[in-house]
Design an enzyme around this catalytic site. Structure first.
Site, PDB file in Angstrom:
ATOM      1  N   ARG A 196       9.669   2.727  10.841  1.00  0.00           N
ATOM      2  CA  ARG A 196      10.730   2.321   9.917  1.00  0.00           C
ATOM      3  C   ARG A 196      12.054   2.061  10.626  1.00  0.00           C
ATOM      4  O   ARG A 196      12.684   2.956  11.146  1.00  0.00           O
ATOM      5  CB  ARG A 196      10.898   3.346   8.801  1.00  0.00           C
ATOM      6  CG  ARG A 196      11.312   4.738   9.240  1.00  0.00           C
ATOM      7  CD  ARG A 196      11.174   5.759   8.152  1.00  0.00           C
ATOM      8  NE  ARG A 196       9.779   6.085   7.925  1.00  0.00           N
ATOM      9  CZ  ARG A 196       9.356   7.258   7.475  1.00  0.00           C
ATOM     10  NH1 ARG A 196      10.211   8.223   7.195  1.00  0.00           N
ATOM     11  NH2 ARG A 196       8.087   7.494   7.272  1.00  0.00           N
TER      12      ARG A 196
ATOM     13  N   ASP B 260       4.240  -1.070  11.008  1.00  0.00           N
ATOM     14  CA  ASP B 260       3.789   0.272  10.655  1.00  0.00           C
ATOM     15  C   ASP B 260       3.245   0.899  11.934  1.00  0.00           C
ATOM     16  O   ASP B 260       2.512   0.256  12.692  1.00  0.00           O
ATOM     17  CB  ASP B 260       2.689   0.207   9.576  1.00  0.00           C
ATOM     18  CG  ASP B 260       2.372   1.594   9.044  1.00  0.00           C
ATOM     19  OD1 ASP B 260       2.853   1.946   7.965  1.00  0.00           O
ATOM     20  OD2 ASP B 260       1.667   2.338   9.748  1.00  0.00           O
TER      21      ASP B 260
ATOM     22  N   ARG C 223      -0.235  12.655   9.772  1.00  0.00           N
ATOM     23  CA  ARG C 223       1.042  13.320  10.018  1.00  0.00           C
ATOM     24  C   ARG C 223       1.267  14.463   9.051  1.00  0.00           C
ATOM     25  O   ARG C 223       0.920  14.359   7.878  1.00  0.00           O
ATOM     26  CB  ARG C 223       2.202  12.319   9.846  1.00  0.00           C
ATOM     27  CG  ARG C 223       2.419  11.494  11.056  1.00  0.00           C
ATOM     28  CD  ARG C 223       3.619  10.615  11.045  1.00  0.00           C
ATOM     29  NE  ARG C 223       3.464   9.743  12.212  1.00  0.00           N
ATOM     30  CZ  ARG C 223       3.732   8.456  12.202  1.00  0.00           C
ATOM     31  NH1 ARG C 223       4.248   7.898  11.136  1.00  0.00           N
ATOM     32  NH2 ARG C 223       3.529   7.726  13.267  1.00  0.00           N
TER      33      ARG C 223
ATOM     34  N   SER D 256       7.373   7.162  12.762  1.00  0.00           N
ATOM     35  CA  SER D 256       7.181   5.899  12.079  1.00  0.00           C
ATOM     36  C   SER D 256       7.922   4.721  12.703  1.00  0.00           C
ATOM     37  O   SER D 256       8.822   4.894  13.513  1.00  0.00           O
ATOM     38  CB  SER D 256       7.618   6.106  10.633  1.00  0.00           C
ATOM     39  OG  SER D 256       8.452   5.077  10.202  1.00  0.00           O
TER      40      SER D 256
ATOM     41  N   ASP E 272       0.817  -1.219   0.000  1.00  0.00           N
ATOM     42  CA  ASP E 272       0.000   0.000   0.000  1.00  0.00           C
ATOM     43  C   ASP E 272       0.855   1.276   0.000  1.00  0.00           C
ATOM     44  O   ASP E 272       0.331   2.377   0.006  1.00  0.00           O
ATOM     45  CB  ASP E 272      -0.927   0.019   1.217  1.00  0.00           C
ATOM     46  CG  ASP E 272      -0.180  -0.099   2.551  1.00  0.00           C
ATOM     47  OD1 ASP E 272       1.063  -0.082   2.542  1.00  0.00           O
ATOM     48  OD2 ASP E 272      -0.845  -0.215   3.597  1.00  0.00           O
ATOM     49  N   HIS E 273       2.185   1.142  -0.014  1.00  0.00           N
ATOM     50  CA  HIS E 273       3.062   2.325   0.027  1.00  0.00           C
ATOM     51  C   HIS E 273       3.751   2.587  -1.304  1.00  0.00           C
ATOM     52  O   HIS E 273       3.550   3.610  -1.919  1.00  0.00           O
ATOM     53  CB  HIS E 273       4.128   2.139   1.124  1.00  0.00           C
ATOM     54  CG  HIS E 273       3.661   2.423   2.514  1.00  0.00           C
ATOM     55  ND1 HIS E 273       2.659   1.726   3.134  1.00  0.00           N
ATOM     56  CD2 HIS E 273       4.068   3.354   3.414  1.00  0.00           C
ATOM     57  CE1 HIS E 273       2.466   2.205   4.348  1.00  0.00           C
ATOM     58  NE2 HIS E 273       3.295   3.185   4.545  1.00  0.00           N
TER      59      HIS E 273
HETATM   60  C1  MIC Z   1       4.276   6.515   8.083  1.00  0.00           C
HETATM   61  O1  MIC Z   1       3.056   6.799   8.140  1.00  0.00           O
HETATM   62  O2  MIC Z   1       5.198   7.222   8.464  1.00  0.00           O
HETATM   63  C2  MIC Z   1       4.647   5.185   7.460  1.00  0.00           C
HETATM   64  C3  MIC Z   1       5.275   5.476   6.111  1.00  0.00           C
HETATM   65  O3  MIC Z   1       3.490   4.381   7.269  1.00  0.00           O
HETATM   66  C4  MIC Z   1       5.624   4.452   8.394  1.00  0.00           C
HETATM   67  C5  MIC Z   1       6.113   3.167   7.842  1.00  0.00           C
HETATM   68  C6  MIC Z   1       7.238   3.384   6.861  1.00  0.00           C
HETATM   69  O4  MIC Z   1       8.067   4.274   7.076  1.00  0.00           O
HETATM   70  O5  MIC Z   1       7.292   2.609   5.896  1.00  0.00           O
HETATM   71  C7  MIC Z   1       4.992   4.171   9.731  1.00  0.00           C
HETATM   72  O6  MIC Z   1       4.057   4.873  10.123  1.00  0.00           O
HETATM   73  O7  MIC Z   1       5.509   3.263  10.435  1.00  0.00           O
END
Ligand code: MIC
Length: 645
Positions: free
Chosen positions: A536, A120, A380, A534, A65-66
């Site tokens: 990540r 996520d 965000r 996030s 979905d990204h």
């Molecule tokens: C976000 O909303 O910042 C993301 C992109 O969904 C991240 C995950 C990512 O960085 O791939 C999150 O919220 O964990």
């Protein structure tokens, strides 16, 4: 028997190790896992390193979905890697374009009372139906898929009593914006936010999901609502009423922190640039010209959220200056809106309908014009996250977004007159056409690995001592978007650590990667709430790959702290915040006994500029061993080798 909160009940039913005492480390059983594609490729590379041939959870789903822009081979290479990993290792696979992970899991898989771990930060959406759903770094999710307990510091509970009922034009998003206005992006750190009280029953399950989702912006471990008649109705509408169970806190349960919100007093709110807690009343910022509105993302892309936009737009037009876009939460949402004639009013009003996915929320397309104002129903608005350096992103409800789409400026949606009634279907049209079950013959499945999928890097153990150059000093609330930017230049590199490491801190100091490489061992100094946002883990792996060995800050955000531990970066806390002022960029810091202190003490000695600073560590035994081993992957494979020898 003491009365328990709902979160205490579910956590204790899943307790595998440790004592349920706030601040102590516990290990819990994970029932469901969720991955999305931008973090998921690393998860399956890590899962493969464990040598396990099938997930050990009740259910694991891999979502795409990204990375949906597909501007070259990288994105689709990742999609094929993820699809073949799912087939081989026993996961469901949600194809690109099917929908946003959190929306689809809520619709098609979520079960009250279950635990879920997701790669996520917005995994907490599941709390809208009474799940304990927690966002975590990819390695923690890979370990959960391998059947390992998930370790966390047992959270405190933050009770929020809801009374009254929302007025017309006010919806779930305004409740979580009110929480952010009151408690800031730090207010939920160390807590599970649990909603209760007579006001809860007036909220639909998807309104609750909205509130739970954006609880991530409070820094909360997660958020949870009771499972009641609203939950039952929602699951029945998804033809999944059989999984419903009633769940609620005991009468008289005690909370570590308490607040209450009278829903009847709430009015439309909006988060102004560039933080989710910069919340004002919409009426106080009315008149600001608007150039773009986007309704969607994992916070607000349910049937109700998008249908309210369709209803308001019947026989109306989008203002000439506004680009108004809709990102459906799933193809199922889109199909149900179409069945109610919603898409016709969108198309006649001049709305741009996008595919189902996160899209502009993480800068994958939909970037606004320079210096323009963009209203989004996203979670965000960190600086630059949209893909435009000087972006001015406001966060609001679908109601406020559509008011701006019609008036061409920020306007209180109550100016739109009669609030349309959206009737929620008793039974949605169910569309699972893009969800693929695990392969029936996994032994025949070959993992497809394009040139963008690089092997996981090796990291050496923690030496007895460290000498590091401070190459960056930051202030408070540094986000994971500052450390490891999203957006369509960087996101496609998530499976390639050497390449993505070239963008670490790119928005803050483009020289950072070269400075790190020149320094050999390097350190970063930070303020409060370091690493907010996030899940990540790339915000830890990539700096570690560059040679960042130590971070000394005033306080860490939860997920980022775990990611630093998982990849062997020493996470130190200033015992005396005055010491933050005594270290500057370019200084050299020495940690003469770092390995011994990490393994055995509760502090680490740091020498710099002729002074000795005593820093704090707050580590469990497992975390100490992970850091000393150079990361959890090293530690897990060392443990596995011991078992085998
Ligand atoms: C976000 O909303 O910042 C993301 C992109 O969904 C991240 C995950 C990512 O960085 O791939 C999150 O919220 O964990």
């Amino acid at each position: 028997m003491a009365e328990k909160t709902l979160s205490q009940k579910i956590l204790e039913q899943h307790l595998l190790t440790g004592n349920p005492i706030p601040g102590e480390e516990v290990g819990i059983r994970i029932d469901h896992t969720l991955t999305q594609d931008a973090t998921g490729t690393m998860v399956y590379l890590e899962f493969e390193k464990m040598g396990i041939n099938k997930v050990k959870t009740e259910l694991s789903v891999s979502y795409v979905d990204h990375n949906l822009l597909q501007t070259d081979f990288k994105n689709m290479d990742d999609h094929l890697f993820l699809q073949t990993c799912s087939a081989k290792y026993g996961l469901y696979f949600s194809k690109p374009g099917n929908g946003i992970s959190h929306q689809v899991h809520f619709e098609r898989f979520g079960i009250p009372g279950k635990t879920m771990l997701g790669s996520d930060s917005h995994t907490c959406t599941g709390g809208g139906m009474g799940m304990i759903a927690i966002g975590a770094g990819g390695l923690d999710v890979a370990l959960a898929m391998a059947g390992e307990p998930y370790h966390l510091k047992y959270p405190k509970t933050f009770g929020v009593k809801l009374t009254g009922k929302l007025q017309d034009w006010v919806s779930g998003k305004d409740i979580i914006l009110e929480m952010l206005r009151r408690h800031s992006v730090k207010g939920g750190v160390g807590y599970i936010v649990e909603y209760f009280g007579p006001g809860v029953k007036s909220l639909s399950a998807t309104d609750r999901a909205t509130i739970a989702n954006m609880g991530a912006e409070l820094g909360a471990t997660t958020t949870i609502f009771p499972s009641d008649i609203q939950t039952k109705r929602y699951l029945q509408s998804q033809s999944r009423g059989d999984v419903w169970v009633e769940l609620k806190a005991d009468q008289g349960a005690k909370y570590d922190k308490l607040d209450k919100i009278n829903l009847s007093e709430l009015e439309p709110l909006i988060a102004c640039p560039s933080s989710p807690d910069n919340v004002k009343k919409v009426k106080d910022v009315e008149g600001t010209p608007v150039d773009q509105c986007i309704t969607g993302s994992s916070v607000n892309s349910s049937f109700r959220d998008l249908m309210i936009v369709c209803k308001v737009l019947e026989n109306k037009k989008i203002h000439d200056r506004v680009s108004f876009e809709i990102n459906p939460g799933s193809i199922q949402v889109l199909e149900n809106i179409a069945a109610k004639g919603g898409t016709v009013s969108l198309l006649n009003a001049g709305v741009r309908i996008q595919q189902s996915g996160c899209l502009g929320c993480i800068g994958m397309g939909q970037s606004p014009a320079s210096g323009s104002v963009s209203l989004r129903t996203f979670p965000r608005n960190f600086p630059g996250r949209s893909g435009t350096k000087d972006d001015r992103i406001y966060l609001c409800s679908p109601e406020t977004a559509i008011a701006a789409g019609i008036f061409g400026e920020i306007r209180d949606p109550r100016n739109l007159g009669t609030y349309p009634r959206v009737s929620i279907p008793k039974k949605y049209i169910v569309n699972d056409s893009m969800i693929i079950p695990p392969a029936s013959h996994p032994e025949k499945v070959e993992i497809i690995r394009g040139p963008n999928i690089m092997p996981f890097p090796d990291f050496e153990e923690l030496p007895e001592s460290l000498e590091c150059k401070v190459i960056l000093k930051t202030g408070d609330n540094i986000t994971t978007d500052h450390i490891m930017p999203a957006g369509n230049t960087v996101l496609p590199l998530r499976s390639n650590i050497p390449e993505i490491s070239k963008f670490v801190y790119n928005q803050v100091d483009p020289e950072f990667p070269d400075k790190a490489k020149r320094a050999g061992n390097a350190a970063v100094i930070g303020g409060e709430n370091y690493g907010q946002g996030s899940s990540r883990e790339h915000a830890a792996i990539a700096p570690r790959y560059l040679g960042i060995r130590v971070k000394i800050v005033k306080s860490f955000a939860r997920i980022h702290y775990s990611n630093l531990v998982n990849f062997g970066i020493v996470p130190l806390l200033f015992e005396d915040w005055e010491d933050y002022n005594s270290i500057k960029e370019g200084d050299v810091i020495k940690l003469p006994k770092v390995r011994e202190e990490i393994l055995k003490e509760n502090h680490v000695t740091v020498e710099t500029n002729g002074r000795t600073i005593r820093t704090k560590i707050d580590l469990s035994e497992g975390e100490r061993n992970a850091i000393a081993s150079g990361g959890l992957v090293n530690y897990a494979s060392k443990k596995a080798r011991k078992v085998m020898t």
